[in-house]
Design a protein around this motif. Structure first.
Motif, PDB file in Angstrom:
ATOM      1  N   HIS A  70      38.886  54.660  35.133  1.00 43.02           N
ATOM      2  CA  HIS A  70      39.993  54.117  35.933  1.00 43.02           C
ATOM      3  C   HIS A  70      41.299  54.134  35.126  1.00 43.02           C
ATOM      4  O   HIS A  70      42.362  54.438  35.675  1.00 43.02           O
ATOM      5  N   HIS A 156      48.991  48.615  31.701  1.00 48.92           N
ATOM      6  CA  HIS A 156      47.797  48.687  32.532  1.00 48.92           C
ATOM      7  C   HIS A 156      46.556  48.896  31.667  1.00 48.92           C
ATOM      8  O   HIS A 156      45.530  48.228  31.849  1.00 48.92           O
ATOM      9  N   HIS A 160      43.368  46.316  31.148  1.00 48.83           N
ATOM     10  CA  HIS A 160      41.944  46.647  31.304  1.00 48.83           C
ATOM     11  C   HIS A 160      41.182  46.431  30.008  1.00 48.83           C
ATOM     12  O   HIS A 160      39.993  46.096  30.037  1.00 48.83           O
TER      13      HIS A 160
HETATM   14 FE   LIG Z   1      43.680  48.790  37.174  1.00 49.03          FE
END
Ligand SMILES: [Fe+2]
Length: 454
Positions: A70, A156, A160
């Protein structure tokens, strides 16, 4: 790799979003931020064997291998496609890694890329982004101005990484990560609380280049005078609440909070268990005595709120928290951090997974605010009394799923970041939010009272 793994580099100095003017400096900052994030991602996904990457360690979390791909997929979407206009590299996987298409509980059932392929994909994206960066001029659109999209992607990935660290905390089995402890400090004997004067203050930001949409715009707010705890609430103080029957007395709890702890049999912070006369906790695969001088961790909003009532106090509002963290009484203005405008260094705050625990209350005197409030940045996320709401003049950018879809009374705001947050994703204006029942996150709190209140 089976030995406990540690980050051997601290957060890269100067990788945060300080205003910079020339493309060369900005390019170096972007590269350092992306590199720091990838080193951490690599550590978090190489310190356990393959079955631990593909397993789901809690229905609240994705398998680690989902986070890994991701991260690469978001980087491809925003930097290679949105910024550079490239064609999709693997359009068939976009849906798998769309966080809004599949719940975390559902993700282990998806045909996810196996670990080696996920690593390859993320590395290939990064290679192309690095090439792109060489010719980036950071001009032209709001997305590229001051390197915003690159900064957003570095944040981001770090967010994560924090999520993956939570997964590591939830994972059972032997220790996989290690880090040095924070430096010991003398028992904090300063004042228990600090008076923050009433009057206007500037909340939020309009000029911070990598600030996200929910931090914007800067606006004036009136705040009545209040007192706030000098340090976060410690394990020792929280144990007094437990020993006083805090979890057994409905009067300290909101109605939904009381219902929640009764239904789930909650009687202490997550990962704690009583062993005879003492409390033990499990922390990244190690069981240890709960250290009394450390800020309490893994409490939900309901627990923080109940403790505050028991103590005759309340949680600070989000506005109060930010004023305590940013207000400079000498100028009447708002600073980027409690200590001023300089990027966070190891002397200011416990950030960036340098340690795998909060530092003792009273640490980091160099990071205190002008009024003397300590550890506002780093150590533990701090629950506030406030719902997650847009600021006046909020404008969604660049996508509504970052903030806008979460605004409303369902979520409570947390501030200040934890030891698991990197400096690039932490500043005096940064806002986090979660459900009031959540406590697997690195959450603690401090308390406040209105000036004049007993
Ligand atoms: Fe995300």
């Amino acid at each position: 790799m089976t030995e406990p793994a540690a980050l051997d580099t601290g957060p890269a100095p100067g990788t945060g979003p300080a205003p910079v003017t020339d493309a060369e400096t900005l390019r170096a900052r972007v590269l350092a931020s992306l590199t720091t994030a990838r080193e951490r991602t690599t550590l978090l996904t190489s310190c356990v064997e393959e079955p631990d990457l593909t397993a789901q360690h809690s229905p609240l979390m994705s398998p680690l291998v989902w986070d890994l791909a991701h991260i690469g997929n978001q980087e491809e979407l925003w930097l290679l496609r949105a910024v550079a206009g490239r064609e999709p590299m693997r359009p068939e996987i976009d849906g798998l890694y769309d966080a809004f298409e599949h719940s975390r509980a559902e993700r282990p059932t998806l045909p996810l890329l196996p670990p080696a392929e996920a690593r390859r994909y993320a590395a290939e994206v990064r290679g192309r982004v690095t090439d792109l960066l060489e010719s980036a001029d950071f001009e032209g659109t709001r997305l590229t101005e001051a390197g915003f999209a690159f900064g957003m992607i570095a944040q981001h990935e770090q967010q994560h990484d924090e999520t993956m660290l939570i997964t590591h905390q939830l994972r059972t089995g032997p220790q996989a990560l290690t880090a040095p402890d924070p430096d010991p400090v003398p028992l904090f004997t300063g004042p228990a609380e600090v008076l923050v004067p009433g009057g206007p203050f500037t909340m939020g930001t309009s000029g911070e280049p990598w600030a996200l949409d929910n931090e914007r715009p800067a606006h004036r707010r009136e705040v009545a005078a209040f007192h706030i705890d000098t340090t976060p609430v410690t394990n020792g103080a929280y144990q007094a609440f437990i020993e006083d029957g805090g979890y057994d007395q409905e009067r300290w709890w909101t109605k939904p909070g009381w219902a929640h702890i009764r239904e789930h049999g909650i009687h202490a912070p997550q990962f704690w268990r009583r062993d005879g006369g003492q409390w033990l906790r499990r922390r990244f695969g190690v069981t240890e005595v709960v250290p009394p001088e450390e800020p309490v961790l893994h409490v939900c909003w309901y627990e923080a709120d109940a403790y505050a009532r028991w103590a005759g106090r309340r949680l600070p509002t989000e506005t109060e928290w930010e004023k305590a963290a940013r207000f400079d009484p000498a100028t009447g203005g708002s600073m980027r951090y409690p200590w001023g405008d300089a990027e966070p260094g190891p002397e200011h705050a416990n950030l960036g997974q340098r340690h795998l625990r909060p530092a003792p209350a009273g640490s980091y005197p160099a990071g205190e605010s002008p009024l003397g409030v300590r550890q506002l940045i780093g150590d533990v996320w701090e629950w506030t009394a406030s719902d997650f709401l847009p600021y006046p003049g909020f404008r969604m950018f660049p996508y509504k799923e970052y903030s806008e879809v979460f605004f409303g009374p369902e979520y409570k705001v947390l501030r200040g970041g934890s030891f698991a947050v990197d400096a690039v994703a932490c500043r005096g204006t940064f806002r986090n939010w979660d459900y009031p029942i959540r406590r697997q996150i690195f959450s603690g709190f401090r308390t406040a009272r209105s000036a004049g209140a007993a």
